[in-house]
Design a protein around this motif. Structure first.
Motif, PDB file in Angstrom:
ATOM      1  N   GLU A   9       0.851  -1.195   0.000  1.00 13.02           N
ATOM      2  CA  GLU A   9       0.000   0.000   0.000  1.00 13.02           C
ATOM      3  C   GLU A   9       0.883   1.240   0.000  1.00 13.02           C
ATOM      4  OE1 GLU A   9      -2.263  -0.203   3.615  1.00 13.02           O
ATOM      5  OE2 GLU A   9      -3.857  -1.365   2.670  1.00 13.02           O
ATOM      6  N   HIS A  11       0.345   5.468   0.579  1.00 11.50           N
ATOM      7  CA  HIS A  11      -0.579   6.516   1.012  1.00 11.50           C
ATOM      8  C   HIS A  11      -0.012   7.877   0.609  1.00 11.50           C
ATOM      9  CE1 HIS A  11      -2.509   3.430   3.433  1.00 11.50           C
ATOM     10  NE2 HIS A  11      -1.353   3.173   4.006  1.00 11.50           N
ATOM     11  N   GLY A  20       2.674   1.774   3.324  1.00 14.29           N
ATOM     12  CA  GLY A  20       1.704   1.225   4.264  1.00 14.29           C
ATOM     13  C   GLY A  20       1.916  -0.264   4.432  1.00 14.29           C
ATOM     14  N   THR A  21       0.853  -0.976   4.687  1.00 19.78           N
ATOM     15  CA  THR A  21       0.904  -2.427   4.861  1.00 19.78           C
ATOM     16  C   THR A  21       1.463  -3.066   3.597  1.00 19.78           C
ATOM     17  OG1 THR A  21      -0.948  -2.400   6.395  1.00 19.78           O
ATOM     18  CG2 THR A  21      -0.508  -4.488   5.283  1.00 19.78           C
ATOM     19  N   HIS A  30       2.019  -5.119   8.840  1.00 16.72           N
ATOM     20  CA  HIS A  30       0.886  -4.207   8.946  1.00 16.72           C
ATOM     21  C   HIS A  30       1.354  -2.837   9.438  1.00 16.72           C
ATOM     22  CE1 HIS A  30      -3.167  -2.783   9.470  1.00 16.72           C
ATOM     23  NE2 HIS A  30      -2.775  -2.306  10.624  1.00 16.72           N
ATOM     24  N   ARG A  31       0.901  -1.806   8.732  1.00 17.30           N
ATOM     25  CA  ARG A  31       1.132  -0.426   9.152  1.00 17.30           C
ATOM     26  C   ARG A  31      -0.197   0.315   9.032  1.00 17.30           C
ATOM     27  NH1 ARG A  31       5.348  -1.453   5.486  1.00 17.30           N
ATOM     28  NH2 ARG A  31       7.360  -1.715   6.498  1.00 17.30           N
ATOM     29  N   ASP A  32      -0.591   0.990  10.100  1.00 13.06           N
ATOM     30  CA  ASP A  32      -1.828   1.770  10.055  1.00 13.06           C
ATOM     31  C   ASP A  32      -1.690   2.914   9.057  1.00 13.06           C
ATOM     32  OD1 ASP A  32      -3.127   0.247  11.983  1.00 13.06           O
ATOM     33  OD2 ASP A  32      -2.310   1.458  13.623  1.00 13.06           O
ATOM     34  N   PRO A  33      -2.766   3.240   8.346  1.00 14.51           N
ATOM     35  CA  PRO A  33      -2.714   4.374   7.420  1.00 14.51           C
ATOM     36  C   PRO A  33      -2.467   5.679   8.175  1.00 14.51           C
ATOM     37  CG  PRO A  33      -4.680   3.051   7.035  1.00 14.51           C
ATOM     38  CD  PRO A  33      -4.054   2.557   8.300  1.00 14.51           C
ATOM     39  N   PRO A  35      -2.988   9.370   9.444  1.00 16.43           N
ATOM     40  CA  PRO A  35      -4.258  10.098   9.603  1.00 16.43           C
ATOM     41  C   PRO A  35      -4.434  11.232   8.594  1.00 16.43           C
ATOM     42  CG  PRO A  35      -2.749  10.613  11.397  1.00 16.43           C
ATOM     43  CD  PRO A  35      -2.117   9.517  10.599  1.00 16.43           C
ATOM     44  N   THR A  40      -5.051   6.328  -1.146  1.00 10.34           N
ATOM     45  CA  THR A  40      -4.307   5.084  -0.949  1.00 10.34           C
ATOM     46  C   THR A  40      -4.392   4.255  -2.224  1.00 10.34           C
ATOM     47  OG1 THR A  40      -4.753   5.035   1.427  1.00 10.34           O
ATOM     48  CG2 THR A  40      -4.148   2.947   0.399  1.00 10.34           C
TER      49      THR A  40
END
Length: 84
Positions: A9, A11, A20-21, A30-33, A35, A40
């Motif tokens: 991903e 962003h 990202g993930t 896994h990485r949180d998007p 804010p 994306t």
């Protein structure tokens, strides 16, 4: 089932494209998007068999309602990365 199906991903944020993930064949990170993301996309590389060519490309996964911010940031930072 494919021989290989990997993706990352990306962003779009005011700081540029942020990773990202990501999924490799045998692991997922896994990485949180962020804010403050406005868009994306996912870069995917898929190999259906050892005799086939790699199928790769971007697909948009999410977009904010702020079209002006997206256009400004795309003009500033260009297209998303093409790597995993």
């Amino acid at each position: 089932m494919s021989l290989s199906n990997e993706w990352t991903e990306w962003h779009l944020t005011p700081a540029g494209w942020v990773r990202g993930t990501e999924k490799e064949d045998f692991r997922t990170v896994h990485r949180d998007p962020p804010p403050d993301r406005v868009k994306t996309v996912v870069w995917r590389e898929r190999l259906s068999s050892r005799f086939s060519k790699v199928d790769s490309g971007h697909s948009e996964q999410w977009r904010s309602d702020d079209g002006a911010a997206i256009a400004t940031l795309e003009a500033k930072f260009g297209p998303p990365p093409r790597n995993l």
